[in-house]
Design a protein around this motif. Sequence first.
Motif, PDB file in Angstrom:
ATOM      1  N   SER A 303      21.077  -0.329  12.529  1.00  0.00           N
ATOM      2  CA  SER A 303      20.957  -1.226  13.690  1.00  0.00           C
ATOM      3  C   SER A 303      21.345  -2.643  13.301  1.00  0.00           C
ATOM      4  O   SER A 303      21.967  -3.365  14.086  1.00  0.00           O
ATOM      5  N   GLN A 304      20.998  -3.048  12.073  1.00  0.00           N
ATOM      6  CA  GLN A 304      21.372  -4.408  11.651  1.00  0.00           C
ATOM      7  C   GLN A 304      22.889  -4.533  11.524  1.00  0.00           C
ATOM      8  O   GLN A 304      23.477  -5.531  11.933  1.00  0.00           O
ATOM      9  N   LEU A 305      23.516  -3.517  10.960  1.00  0.00           N
ATOM     10  CA  LEU A 305      24.983  -3.587  10.830  1.00  0.00           C
ATOM     11  C   LEU A 305      25.629  -3.676  12.218  1.00  0.00           C
ATOM     12  O   LEU A 305      26.526  -4.492  12.442  1.00  0.00           O
ATOM     13  N   VAL A 306      25.140  -2.866  13.168  1.00  0.00           N
ATOM     14  CA  VAL A 306      25.747  -2.858  14.509  1.00  0.00           C
ATOM     15  C   VAL A 306      25.480  -4.195  15.216  1.00  0.00           C
ATOM     16  O   VAL A 306      26.379  -4.783  15.817  1.00  0.00           O
ATOM     17  N   ASN A 307      24.246  -4.704  15.110  1.00  0.00           N
ATOM     18  CA  ASN A 307      23.936  -5.994  15.751  1.00  0.00           C
ATOM     19  C   ASN A 307      24.722  -7.155  15.133  1.00  0.00           C
ATOM     20  O   ASN A 307      24.912  -8.186  15.763  1.00  0.00           O
ATOM     21  N   ARG A 308      25.156  -6.986  13.904  1.00  0.00           N
ATOM     22  CA  ARG A 308      25.940  -8.025  13.219  1.00  0.00           C
ATOM     23  C   ARG A 308      27.403  -8.064  13.681  1.00  0.00           C
ATOM     24  O   ARG A 308      28.110  -9.052  13.424  1.00  0.00           O
ATOM     25  N   ILE A 309      27.882  -7.009  14.323  1.00  0.00           N
ATOM     26  CA  ILE A 309      29.322  -6.927  14.638  1.00  0.00           C
ATOM     27  C   ILE A 309      29.836  -8.191  15.348  1.00  0.00           C
ATOM     28  O   ILE A 309      30.823  -8.791  14.897  1.00  0.00           O
ATOM     29  N   PRO A 310      29.167  -8.684  16.424  1.00  0.00           N
ATOM     30  CA  PRO A 310      29.693  -9.899  17.066  1.00  0.00           C
ATOM     31  C   PRO A 310      29.670 -11.099  16.124  1.00  0.00           C
ATOM     32  O   PRO A 310      30.602 -11.909  16.142  1.00  0.00           O
ATOM     33  N   ASP A 311      28.634 -11.212  15.279  1.00  0.00           N
ATOM     34  CA  ASP A 311      28.561 -12.352  14.344  1.00  0.00           C
ATOM     35  C   ASP A 311      29.736 -12.336  13.372  1.00  0.00           C
ATOM     36  O   ASP A 311      30.294 -13.379  13.034  1.00  0.00           O
ATOM     37  N   VAL A 312      30.092 -11.143  12.899  1.00  0.00           N
ATOM     38  CA  VAL A 312      31.185 -11.034  11.926  1.00  0.00           C
ATOM     39  C   VAL A 312      32.504 -11.398  12.602  1.00  0.00           C
ATOM     40  O   VAL A 312      33.314 -12.153  12.056  1.00  0.00           O
ATOM     41  N   ILE A 313      32.714 -10.907  13.819  1.00  0.00           N
ATOM     42  CA  ILE A 313      33.963 -11.233  14.531  1.00  0.00           C
ATOM     43  C   ILE A 313      34.012 -12.738  14.838  1.00  0.00           C
ATOM     44  O   ILE A 313      35.063 -13.364  14.740  1.00  0.00           O
ATOM     45  N   ASN A 314      32.856 -13.323  15.171  1.00  0.00           N
ATOM     46  CA  ASN A 314      32.815 -14.754  15.523  1.00  0.00           C
ATOM     47  C   ASN A 314      32.929 -15.681  14.319  1.00  0.00           C
ATOM     48  O   ASN A 314      33.251 -16.852  14.466  1.00  0.00           O
ATOM     49  N   ALA A 315      32.618 -15.169  13.127  1.00  0.00           N
ATOM     50  CA  ALA A 315      32.515 -16.026  11.931  1.00  0.00           C
ATOM     51  C   ALA A 315      33.884 -16.553  11.505  1.00  0.00           C
ATOM     52  O   ALA A 315      34.917 -15.962  11.822  1.00  0.00           O
ATOM     53  N   PRO A 316      33.888 -17.664  10.754  1.00  0.00           N
ATOM     54  CA  PRO A 316      35.172 -18.165  10.228  1.00  0.00           C
ATOM     55  C   PRO A 316      35.745 -17.165   9.234  1.00  0.00           C
ATOM     56  O   PRO A 316      35.006 -16.357   8.669  1.00  0.00           O
ATOM     57  N   PRO A 317      37.063 -17.222   8.993  1.00  0.00           N
ATOM     58  CA  PRO A 317      37.668 -16.263   8.065  1.00  0.00           C
ATOM     59  C   PRO A 317      37.156 -16.442   6.644  1.00  0.00           C
ATOM     60  O   PRO A 317      36.751 -17.523   6.245  1.00  0.00           O
ATOM     61  N   GLY A 318      37.198 -15.334   5.890  1.00  0.00           N
ATOM     62  CA  GLY A 318      36.796 -15.369   4.482  1.00  0.00           C
ATOM     63  C   GLY A 318      35.751 -14.317   4.197  1.00  0.00           C
ATOM     64  O   GLY A 318      35.436 -13.487   5.068  1.00  0.00           O
ATOM     65  N   PHE A 319      35.228 -14.333   2.969  1.00  0.00           N
ATOM     66  CA  PHE A 319      34.102 -13.452   2.633  1.00  0.00           C
ATOM     67  C   PHE A 319      32.846 -14.233   2.981  1.00  0.00           C
ATOM     68  O   PHE A 319      32.475 -15.188   2.290  1.00  0.00           O
ATOM     69  N   VAL A 320      32.211 -13.888   4.085  1.00  0.00           N
ATOM     70  CA  VAL A 320      31.082 -14.675   4.586  1.00  0.00           C
ATOM     71  C   VAL A 320      29.806 -13.861   4.432  1.00  0.00           C
ATOM     72  O   VAL A 320      29.645 -12.811   5.063  1.00  0.00           O
ATOM     73  N   THR A 321      28.901 -14.332   3.567  1.00  0.00           N
ATOM     74  CA  THR A 321      27.669 -13.570   3.310  1.00  0.00           C
ATOM     75  C   THR A 321      26.600 -13.893   4.357  1.00  0.00           C
ATOM     76  O   THR A 321      26.667 -14.935   5.022  1.00  0.00           O
ATOM     77  N   VAL A 322      25.612 -12.975   4.500  1.00  0.00           N
ATOM     78  CA  VAL A 322      24.709 -13.027   5.661  1.00  0.00           C
ATOM     79  C   VAL A 322      23.815 -14.259   5.739  1.00  0.00           C
ATOM     80  O   VAL A 322      23.374 -14.627   6.824  1.00  0.00           O
ATOM     81  N   GLU A 323      23.570 -14.906   4.595  1.00  0.00           N
ATOM     82  CA  GLU A 323      22.705 -16.104   4.693  1.00  0.00           C
ATOM     83  C   GLU A 323      23.455 -17.243   5.376  1.00  0.00           C
ATOM     84  O   GLU A 323      22.848 -18.241   5.762  1.00  0.00           O
ATOM     85  N   LYS A 324      24.784 -17.073   5.548  1.00  0.00           N
ATOM     86  CA  LYS A 324      25.573 -18.109   6.239  1.00  0.00           C
ATOM     87  C   LYS A 324      25.811 -17.749   7.709  1.00  0.00           C
ATOM     88  O   LYS A 324      26.369 -18.548   8.462  1.00  0.00           O
ATOM     89  N   LEU A 325      25.419 -16.548   8.110  1.00  0.00           N
ATOM     90  CA  LEU A 325      25.610 -16.126   9.505  1.00  0.00           C
ATOM     91  C   LEU A 325      24.400 -16.577  10.335  1.00  0.00           C
ATOM     92  O   LEU A 325      23.344 -16.887   9.781  1.00  0.00           O
TER      93      LEU A 325
END
Length: 340
Positions: A303-325
């Motif tokens: 559920s966390q991975l699925v709920n993260r999908i919009p955050d990942v698409i919205n995030a700036p490009p790069g390797f972005v770790t979850v404490e920055k989301l």
Amino acid sequence: MRKIKAIVYGVGAMNAIITRMMLEKGVEIVGAISRSPEKVGKDLGELTGLGNSLGVAVSDDPAAVLSLGADIAVIAINSYMEEAQQQLRLCAEHGVNAVTLSEEAIYPWDTSPQITQELDSIAKRSGVTLTGSGHQDTYWVNMVRLLMGTAHRIESVTGQASWNVDDYGPEVAKDQQVGASREAFEQWLSSSSRPPTFGRNILDGLVASLGLTPISVTTATKPVITEQSLPAKSLGITVPAGAVAGFTDIDEIQTREGMRLTFEMTGRVYREGEADINHWRIEGEPALELDNGAVPTQITTCSQLVNRIPDVINAPPGFVTVEKLPLLSYRPLNLENYLS
Ligand SMILES: NC(=O)c1ccc[n+]([C@@H]2O[C@H](COP(=O)([O-])OP(=O)(O)OC[C@H]3O[C@@H](n4cnc5c(N)ncnc54)[C@H](OP(=O)(O)O)[C@@H]3O)[C@@H](O)[C@H]2O)c1
């Protein structure tokens, strides 16, 4: 508003649940990738136990599937960056955002700096985001950070968690050395090629989010030896008495600023009636405690991975770790509603 298009990368235990959850949140699945001849060519709906066809045939050609054009790939294949880089690189090179369950990806900057830096560069060039999520995202990183945010002064942070190896697929059970003899376990443990512990990456992420400097990092690992024979469902074996049912890692980081962070994490095959735990204690002003009771880790992973999908698409490009989301949010609406 168009639906989010996703690719299911790895068709195992976790991505079977994730497939259902994505469909229930309005995600359109445009492709699926797996490896074994038993899965290739079959319909994703059939393989994930949905009981209906999705019109998506599983392929063993990642480049062809990633070229179909998708907003994101959800990866549930392996645990460590050494192997995970292959799938993450392919996604980035094809201009597809990716979120992976690979445990090291939750914060890989200290344990695999070169690989992470390289993936970060490719992702930035392609304008996509790569992120590791899963159970750790909130339960071991962001919930702990929130709790710490309610303290004035912290001397130590101590976490204790356990999870049932049998909630996952055979890849996980093999990684946890289930069924190994005590001797084989000791040999594996002393081998120089042992990958980083899951706990190490958690503590690295917490330390980085606080802006602290580690001065020592230690890991102690002990096997969990079963006293009676124990069925290990994911491997389809019975672990004999005296053999390994999993192991416990105790990771500790001492920081230059004085704070000590410790995480004891056990992954083992459970007996009937046992449940996962997640317990954290903060010593300081004030002393604080967090206990989640019996934690349904298998579901909260997906559920966390699925709920993260919009955050990942919205995030700036790069390797972005979850404490920055952004803080993870419940998604009552279809996921496209949360795209910025
Ligand atoms: N972060 C978290 O909270 C969390 C939680 C649970 C699991 N995990 C991790 O997620 C990973 C997957 O877990 P799982 O329970 O789903 O394991 P699993 O059931 O063993 O599934 C892994 C799948 O990956 C596929 N695969 C392997 N190599 C591949 C490749 N090169 N290309 C395409 N597909 C490939 C396998 O496909 P075939 O069957 O076709 O060979 C298999 O079905 C594990 O490493 C686990 O440790 C993380």
